[in-house]
Design an enzyme around this catalytic site. Structure first.
Site, PDB file in Angstrom:
ATOM      1  N   LYS A  66       3.043   4.449  -1.368  1.00  0.00           N
ATOM      2  CA  LYS A  66       3.165   5.064  -2.709  1.00  0.00           C
ATOM      3  C   LYS A  66       4.168   6.074  -2.490  1.00  0.00           C
ATOM      4  O   LYS A  66       4.200   6.971  -1.661  1.00  0.00           O
ATOM      5  CB  LYS A  66       1.947   5.795  -2.685  1.00  0.00           C
ATOM      6  CG  LYS A  66       0.470   5.079  -2.530  1.00  0.00           C
ATOM      7  CD  LYS A  66      -0.215   5.392  -1.135  1.00  0.00           C
ATOM      8  CE  LYS A  66      -1.394   4.880  -0.886  1.00  0.00           C
ATOM      9  NZ  LYS A  66      -2.003   3.649  -1.505  1.00  0.00           N
ATOM     10  N   ASP A  76      16.529   9.755  -9.370  1.00  0.00           N
ATOM     11  CA  ASP A  76      17.757   9.844  -9.331  1.00  0.00           C
ATOM     12  C   ASP A  76      18.678  10.090  -8.182  1.00  0.00           C
ATOM     13  O   ASP A  76      19.880  10.613  -7.829  1.00  0.00           O
ATOM     14  CB  ASP A  76      18.285  11.465 -10.436  1.00  0.00           C
ATOM     15  CG  ASP A  76      17.966  11.480 -11.551  1.00  0.00           C
ATOM     16  OD1 ASP A  76      18.042  10.399 -12.213  1.00  0.00           O
ATOM     17  OD2 ASP A  76      18.169  12.491 -12.289  1.00  0.00           O
ATOM     18  N   HIS A 130       1.029  -1.220  -0.007  1.00  0.00           N
ATOM     19  CA  HIS A 130      -0.032   0.023  -0.068  1.00  0.00           C
ATOM     20  C   HIS A 130       0.733   1.372  -0.038  1.00  0.00           C
ATOM     21  O   HIS A 130       0.298   2.450  -0.082  1.00  0.00           O
ATOM     22  CB  HIS A 130      -1.035  -0.031   1.400  1.00  0.00           C
ATOM     23  CG  HIS A 130      -2.237   0.973   1.098  1.00  0.00           C
ATOM     24  ND1 HIS A 130      -2.342   2.091   1.843  1.00  0.00           N
ATOM     25  CD2 HIS A 130      -3.454   0.707   0.480  1.00  0.00           C
ATOM     26  CE1 HIS A 130      -3.296   2.648   1.638  1.00  0.00           C
ATOM     27  NE2 HIS A 130      -4.091   2.003   0.751  1.00  0.00           N
ATOM     28  N   ASP A 185       1.958  20.026  17.727  1.00  0.00           N
ATOM     29  CA  ASP A 185       2.983  21.139  18.124  1.00  0.00           C
ATOM     30  C   ASP A 185       4.294  20.814  17.938  1.00  0.00           C
ATOM     31  O   ASP A 185       5.244  21.645  18.048  1.00  0.00           O
ATOM     32  CB  ASP A 185       2.633  21.730  19.301  1.00  0.00           C
ATOM     33  CG  ASP A 185       2.417  20.592  20.467  1.00  0.00           C
ATOM     34  OD1 ASP A 185       3.340  20.507  21.445  1.00  0.00           O
ATOM     35  OD2 ASP A 185       1.703  19.797  20.374  1.00  0.00           O
ATOM     36  N   LYS A 226      -3.569  11.079   4.448  1.00  0.00           N
ATOM     37  CA  LYS A 226      -3.130  10.303   5.615  1.00  0.00           C
ATOM     38  C   LYS A 226      -2.105  11.030   6.519  1.00  0.00           C
ATOM     39  O   LYS A 226      -0.759  10.536   6.168  1.00  0.00           O
ATOM     40  CB  LYS A 226      -2.697   8.891   5.075  1.00  0.00           C
ATOM     41  CG  LYS A 226      -3.870   8.158   4.337  1.00  0.00           C
ATOM     42  CD  LYS A 226      -3.138   7.081   3.462  1.00  0.00           C
ATOM     43  CE  LYS A 226      -4.160   6.791   2.353  1.00  0.00           C
ATOM     44  NZ  LYS A 226      -5.690   6.344   2.658  1.00  0.00           N
ATOM     45  N   HIS A 277      -8.517  11.229   0.670  1.00  0.00           N
ATOM     46  CA  HIS A 277      -7.676  10.168   0.859  1.00  0.00           C
ATOM     47  C   HIS A 277      -6.233  10.638   1.764  1.00  0.00           C
ATOM     48  O   HIS A 277      -5.670   9.597   1.734  1.00  0.00           O
ATOM     49  CB  HIS A 277      -7.296   9.732  -0.634  1.00  0.00           C
ATOM     50  CG  HIS A 277      -6.679   8.547  -0.640  1.00  0.00           C
ATOM     51  ND1 HIS A 277      -5.520   8.313  -1.461  1.00  0.00           N
ATOM     52  CD2 HIS A 277      -7.385   7.190  -0.311  1.00  0.00           C
ATOM     53  CE1 HIS A 277      -5.604   6.891  -1.460  1.00  0.00           C
ATOM     54  NE2 HIS A 277      -6.282   6.153  -0.629  1.00  0.00           N
TER      55      HIS A 277
END
Length: 505
Positions: A211, A216, A209, A430, A425, A423
């Site tokens: 992403k 480079d 899951h 602080d 997440k 979507h």
């Protein structure tokens, strides 16, 4: 291809001293008994030696396979703060919004996700590594006719052209997947891009899951967006790009490489992982960077535990540490919040994060705001948990826990599945900013592959450098929390249909 057990049997049959012995071979004389005892002892030692040799050989072969493709330009700096001299590192908050979603005037937003991806692709001169749950950059893949996939098609064309620019591209995706009809991976493969599908279903009973991109060996992207055209025009996404940090990119590459080698057929998770996968960058020893003019401490987290060497901070541990270290506020925006297991151990109670949030509110009077997405595909089993958490809100007793639902108008896009949702997440306190790739339920941390980026910036920015990343992320949360799209839980319709009902100003 013979298995390890087959090879073991073959070796035993060829070398065993007992192969030619028969009952009538054994003599009754004492001398024969002594000879036989010696032979028996010798044979036992030979078999034991063979077994030990096979174990060592198999272990070394497994390590060789796991370390395949690791080359010098992928090597992580030997010291946690050893980076290339004169690197001007910078950090950029990136977002995408569903078409037709309007905050009104003067609303602050991050850089366009589409523009950020385009920029990263334009910078690539050597190599790109991409990890994504799935690829679906054209509307035909989901049997939808929509011109809103133009941005996705453009990104796909950019990837197709990379090998012709002598840019090497490696892609890892998940088995299982939700994009059963996607043609993207075949298109990429036909254009010289290397593809591996990692069977997390077999390895951990989860999915891949994560992403992220690595460009480079010095630029990275981490965020909520899959390689999906809907992420660019139909879904609200949030991520972060860090430019010119070779140390951080090399560290993230170790996680990518762990996926890559597990993409082999019949791969098995090593325990422990070879030392090549150890990291010098973690919660105890964050990477010290100057990000966009601000002194920063940064590290990358990962899940599931089976894919984390001991030196890697686990994703869940980083979240719990951030919650526990907050002194003033904890702001969380996540698509799905569910203190239980949803998949493998269905409905197994898992209050780990919820207990930490409650403890912060009760024991330290920290203000907790939880913003959860509400859309057509929202699981109704979340409502009892959210109501119980929201019921604790009692300002007169210095208990400040509030829950709001983020509802995006469907407009004329309701025919497109799995869209019009928040979507995101992420969490900002602080003390730290955290941007991840996982929803907040048990399976995502215990069996599913994800990553997170933790940024702490104690120093105030100079007048010329603008806000810190933490301040930018906090401003994004405040924008969403106070917007017309954030609905207090108590105001949600009884049927929980997650339909946006407010009039647009």
């Amino acid at each position: 291809m013979p298995t390890a057990s087959t090879r073991l049997r073959d070796v035993q049959e060829l070398t065993s001293p007992y192969k030619s012995l028969h009952d009538n071979y054994v003599s009754n004389t004492r001398k024969s008994k002594c000879s036989f005892s010696a032979l028996l002892a010798t044979g036992g030692l030979i078999v034991l030696g063979v077994l030990l040799a096979i174990v060592v050989i198999e272990k070394l072969k497994n390590e060789d396979q796991i370390n395949e493709d690791l080359s010098p330009h992928h090597h992580t700096p030997t010291c946690c703060n050893d980076t290339i001299p004169n690197e001007q590192s910078s950090i950029v908050l990136v977002e995408s919004f569903p078409l037709g979603m309007d905050y009104g005037r003067n609303a602050s937003t991050g850089k366009s996700l589409y523009e950020a991806w385009k920029h990263l692709l334009s910078l690539a001169t050597k190599e790109i590594a991409v990890a994504s749950f799935y690829w679906s950059l054209t509307a035909e893949d989901i049997n939808v006719n929509s011109t809103t996939d133009r941005a996705g098609r453009d990104i796909l064309e950019e990837f197709r052209a990379l090998p012709s620019r002598n840019v090497s591209v490696r892609v890892v995706t998940s088995i299982p997947t939700v994009a059963h009809n996607s043609t993207d991976l075949q298109v990429l493969k036909e254009n010289g891009i290397q593809i591996r599908r990692v069977n997390f279903g077999r390895l951990t009973k989860g999915i891949l899951h994560a992403k992220f991109w690595i460009v480079d060996g010095k630029h990275i992207y981490i965020g909520s967006a899959n390689m999906d055209w809907r992420a660019l025009t139909q879904v609200k996404e949030l991520g972060v790009v860090i430019y010119n940090s070779s140390g951080l990119a090399a560290d993230l590459h170790k996680i990518f490489q762990s996926y890559w080698v597990m993409g082999r057929s019949n791969a098995s998770i090593p325990d422990p992982w070879p030392s090549t996968y150890d990291t010098f960058i973690n919660e105890e020893r964050p990477l010290l960077l100057n990000l966009s003019g601000v002194a920063s401490q940064v590290y990358i987290t990962a899940s599931p535990p089976a894919f984390c060497p001991d030196s890697r901070t686990r994703d869940l541990d980083a979240i719990l540490s951030a919650i526990g270290g907050a002194q003033d506020f904890i702001h969380v925006s996540v698509m799905e919040y569910y203190p239980a297991s949803k998949f493998f151990h269905h409905h197994g109670y898992w209050p780990v994060i919820e207990d930490a949030l409650k403890r912060s509110a009760f024991e330290r009077n920290v203000s907790v705001c939880l913003l959860v997405s509400c859309g057509q595909e929202t699981d109704p089993s979340i409502w009892p948990f959210l109501r119980s958490l929201d019921a604790l809100h009692s300002p007169s007793n210095n208990i400040n826990i509030a829950v709001r639902l983020f509802i995006i108008p469907a407009g004329n896009q309701s025919h497109i599945p799995y869209t019009r949702v928040n979507h995101n997440k992420y969490m900002v306190t602080d003390k730290v900013a955290y941007v991840g790739t996982s929803n907040w339920s048990a399976d995502y941390f215990n069996s599913t592959a994800g990553v997170g980026l933790v940024v702490s910036q104690d120093a105030l920015p100079s007048a010329s450098s603008g806000n810190t990343f933490q301040q930018q992320l906090s401003a994004v949360f405040d924008r969403d929390w106070s917007s017309q799209f954030a609905v207090p839980l108590a105001e949600l319709k009884q049927n929980h249909d997650c339909v946006f009902s407010k009039s647009t100003p």
